[in-house]
Scaffold this motif. Structure first.
Motif, PDB file in Angstrom:
ATOM      1  N   GLY A 108       0.823  -1.198   0.000  1.00 19.74           N
ATOM      2  CA  GLY A 108       0.000   0.000   0.000  1.00 19.74           C
ATOM      3  C   GLY A 108       0.859   1.250   0.000  1.00 19.74           C
ATOM      4  O   GLY A 108       2.095   1.196  -0.054  1.00 19.74           O
ATOM      5  N   THR A 109       0.227   2.396   0.068  1.00 16.60           N
ATOM      6  CA  THR A 109       0.945   3.665  -0.038  1.00 16.60           C
ATOM      7  C   THR A 109       0.784   4.562   1.191  1.00 16.60           C
ATOM      8  O   THR A 109       1.227   5.703   1.175  1.00 16.60           O
ATOM      9  CB  THR A 109       0.457   4.435  -1.283  1.00 16.60           C
TER      10      THR A 109
ATOM     11  N   HIS B  31       1.957   3.904   4.328  1.00 16.27           N
ATOM     12  CA  HIS B  31       3.003   3.774   5.342  1.00 16.27           C
ATOM     13  C   HIS B  31       4.382   3.673   4.703  1.00 16.27           C
ATOM     14  O   HIS B  31       4.535   3.232   3.568  1.00 16.27           O
ATOM     15  CB  HIS B  31       2.736   2.544   6.217  1.00 16.27           C
ATOM     16  N   GLU B  32       5.394   4.039   5.478  1.00 16.57           N
ATOM     17  CA  GLU B  32       6.762   4.061   4.975  1.00 16.57           C
ATOM     18  C   GLU B  32       7.339   2.661   4.800  1.00 16.57           C
ATOM     19  O   GLU B  32       6.894   1.692   5.429  1.00 16.57           O
ATOM     20  CB  GLU B  32       7.657   4.861   5.934  1.00 16.57           C
ATOM     21  N   LEU B  33       8.348   2.577   3.938  1.00 14.20           N
ATOM     22  CA  LEU B  33       9.125   1.369   3.760  1.00 14.20           C
ATOM     23  C   LEU B  33      10.506   1.767   3.269  1.00 14.20           C
ATOM     24  O   LEU B  33      10.699   2.861   2.731  1.00 14.20           O
ATOM     25  CB  LEU B  33       8.468   0.404   2.765  1.00 14.20           C
ATOM     26  N   TYR B  34      11.472   0.889   3.474  1.00 10.82           N
ATOM     27  CA  TYR B  34      12.834   1.120   3.009  1.00 10.82           C
ATOM     28  C   TYR B  34      13.078   0.322   1.727  1.00 10.82           C
ATOM     29  O   TYR B  34      12.631  -0.827   1.612  1.00 10.82           O
ATOM     30  CB  TYR B  34      13.850   0.658   4.054  1.00 10.82           C
ATOM     31  N   LEU B  35      13.792   0.930   0.776  1.00 13.06           N
ATOM     32  CA  LEU B  35      14.167   0.240  -0.449  1.00 13.06           C
ATOM     33  C   LEU B  35      15.688   0.224  -0.564  1.00 13.06           C
ATOM     34  O   LEU B  35      16.335   1.270  -0.518  1.00 13.06           O
ATOM     35  CB  LEU B  35      13.559   0.926  -1.683  1.00 13.06           C
TER      36      LEU B  35
ATOM     37  N   LEU C 236       4.404   5.796  -3.329  1.00 12.45           N
ATOM     38  CA  LEU C 236       5.003   5.019  -2.252  1.00 12.45           C
ATOM     39  C   LEU C 236       5.792   5.934  -1.321  1.00 12.45           C
ATOM     40  O   LEU C 236       6.494   6.840  -1.775  1.00 12.45           O
ATOM     41  CB  LEU C 236       5.951   3.961  -2.829  1.00 12.45           C
ATOM     42  N   LYS C 237       5.688   5.699  -0.027  1.00 16.57           N
ATOM     43  CA  LYS C 237       6.467   6.467   0.939  1.00 16.57           C
ATOM     44  C   LYS C 237       7.785   5.739   1.201  1.00 16.57           C
ATOM     45  O   LYS C 237       8.016   5.160   2.262  1.00 16.57           O
ATOM     46  CB  LYS C 237       5.666   6.650   2.225  1.00 16.57           C
ATOM     47  N   ALA C 238       8.647   5.775   0.205  1.00 10.50           N
ATOM     48  CA  ALA C 238       9.876   4.990   0.232  1.00 10.50           C
ATOM     49  C   ALA C 238      11.053   5.797   0.751  1.00 10.50           C
ATOM     50  O   ALA C 238      11.181   6.990   0.474  1.00 10.50           O
ATOM     51  CB  ALA C 238      10.184   4.462  -1.170  1.00 10.50           C
ATOM     52  N   ILE C 239      11.921   5.119   1.503  1.00  7.85           N
ATOM     53  CA  ILE C 239      13.131   5.715   2.063  1.00  7.85           C
ATOM     54  C   ILE C 239      14.333   4.972   1.488  1.00  7.85           C
ATOM     55  O   ILE C 239      14.393   3.739   1.571  1.00  7.85           O
ATOM     56  CB  ILE C 239      13.139   5.614   3.596  1.00  7.85           C
ATOM     57  N   PRO C 240      15.306   5.677   0.895  1.00  5.40           N
ATOM     58  CA  PRO C 240      16.469   4.993   0.328  1.00  5.40           C
ATOM     59  C   PRO C 240      17.435   4.522   1.410  1.00  5.40           C
ATOM     60  O   PRO C 240      17.475   5.074   2.510  1.00  5.40           O
ATOM     61  CB  PRO C 240      17.114   6.070  -0.554  1.00  5.40           C
TER      62      PRO C 240
END
Length: 288
Positions: free
Chosen positions: A40-41, A43-47, A77-81
């Motif tokens: 989903g979009t 909540h945050e996640l790490y990529l 997407l709430k993505a964090i590098p």
């Protein structure tokens, strides 16, 4: 909803299988779409891209991290590098440059994965953090630090006892917290690789040292803000084989203090499942 609120997954992009003929850009974009659909979009996640050469680029010259985050923005997407020490994401600073640009545009900060040999040594920890901040162009308040011991089998026997490991993790976590970093997460795994003998019909038990260490520090100790990163019930270095295999039946349990592995012939999955349920472990409040 509760899992989404409590968990921030770290997704490390898998490399393509040798028989996958899709262009790399298409492969990465379709993987991201799968992630958006499943996670989903909201909540945050790490990529992360630790399985790729740090300098991998598309035919048009774009770094794969830059391209992936362009698609992530389109998908909302709430993505964090994620970055790591320069000796792991070099040669050169191309990977850091891509992550720094992503962080500057998205404003969600970065995550920094530090291996055991770095965070267990105070001087190395300080040096790597200073160098990473310089390359990533972000303040500590925008950095999540992973104290990532990976497989504890790679740590010397005298340093991976619960007491000694807790001492080293605590020292690193305190330093990170005192210097204003956003989050500090300890992650490791005692799960063995599949070279460890495990005969069919036998129950294999392995101490869950990493969770004991975290519990000692964060639950029973004073490091209440220390987060726990769970590798799951697989060896950290496990990759999917391209060879055709016929796997046996397996059931894996993760308990507070140990992992329990059940194994049987492929055709015995029903009887194996019955034996697991009837031994009482699934009725324990600590089973997960």
């Amino acid at each position: 909803p509760r899992a989404h609120a409590l968990v921030v997954p770290m997704l490390d992009f898998a490399v393509q299988r040798s028989n996958d003929r899709r262009p790399l850009a298409q492969y990465l974009a379709e993987k991201l779409q799968e992630i958006a659909t499943s996670w989903g979009t909201a909540h945050e996640l790490y990529l992360d891209f630790s399985r790729y050469d740090p300098n991998t680029r598309l035919p048009d010259g774009r770094h794969i991290a830059s391209y992936v985050f362009e698609i992530a923005r389109q998908l909302r997407l709430k993505a964090i590098p994620v970055a790591a020490p320069l000796n792991m994401r070099g040669p050169g600073t191309g990977y850091f440059e891509a992550v720094a640009n992503i962080a500057g545009r998205d404003g969600r900060g970065v995550a920094l994965r530090l291996p055991y040999e770095t965070f267990a040594n105070g001087n190395a920890l300080r040096t790597e953090l200073i160098e990473a901040l310089a390359h990533l162009r972000v303040p500590p308040s925008e950095v999540d630090v992973y104290l990532d011991a990976n497989s504890l089998a790679l740590v010397s026997a005298d340093e991976r006892t619960e007491m000694e490991l807790a001492h080293r993790v605590a020292a690193a976590a305190i330093y990170v917290q005192e210097n204003g970093y956003r989050r500090v997460i300890f992650t490791a795994s005692e799960v063995p690789d599949w070279l460890v003998p495990h005969k069919k019909g036998e129950v294999l038990k392995v101490a869950r040292t990493e969770f004991r260490v975290w519990r000692r520090l964060a639950v029973e100790g004073s490091l209440k803000s220390l987060k726990f990163g769970d590798y799951g019930i697989v060896h950290p270095g496990q990759v999917e084989t391209e060879a055709r295999v016929i796997p046996p039946s397996r059931v894996r349990l993760s308990l507070d203090d140990e992992y329990v592995f059940f194994k049987a012939a492929r055709e015995e999955i029903r009887s194996l499942s019955v034996s697991v349920v009837t031994d009482g472990r699934l009725h324990s409040a600590e089973a997960s």
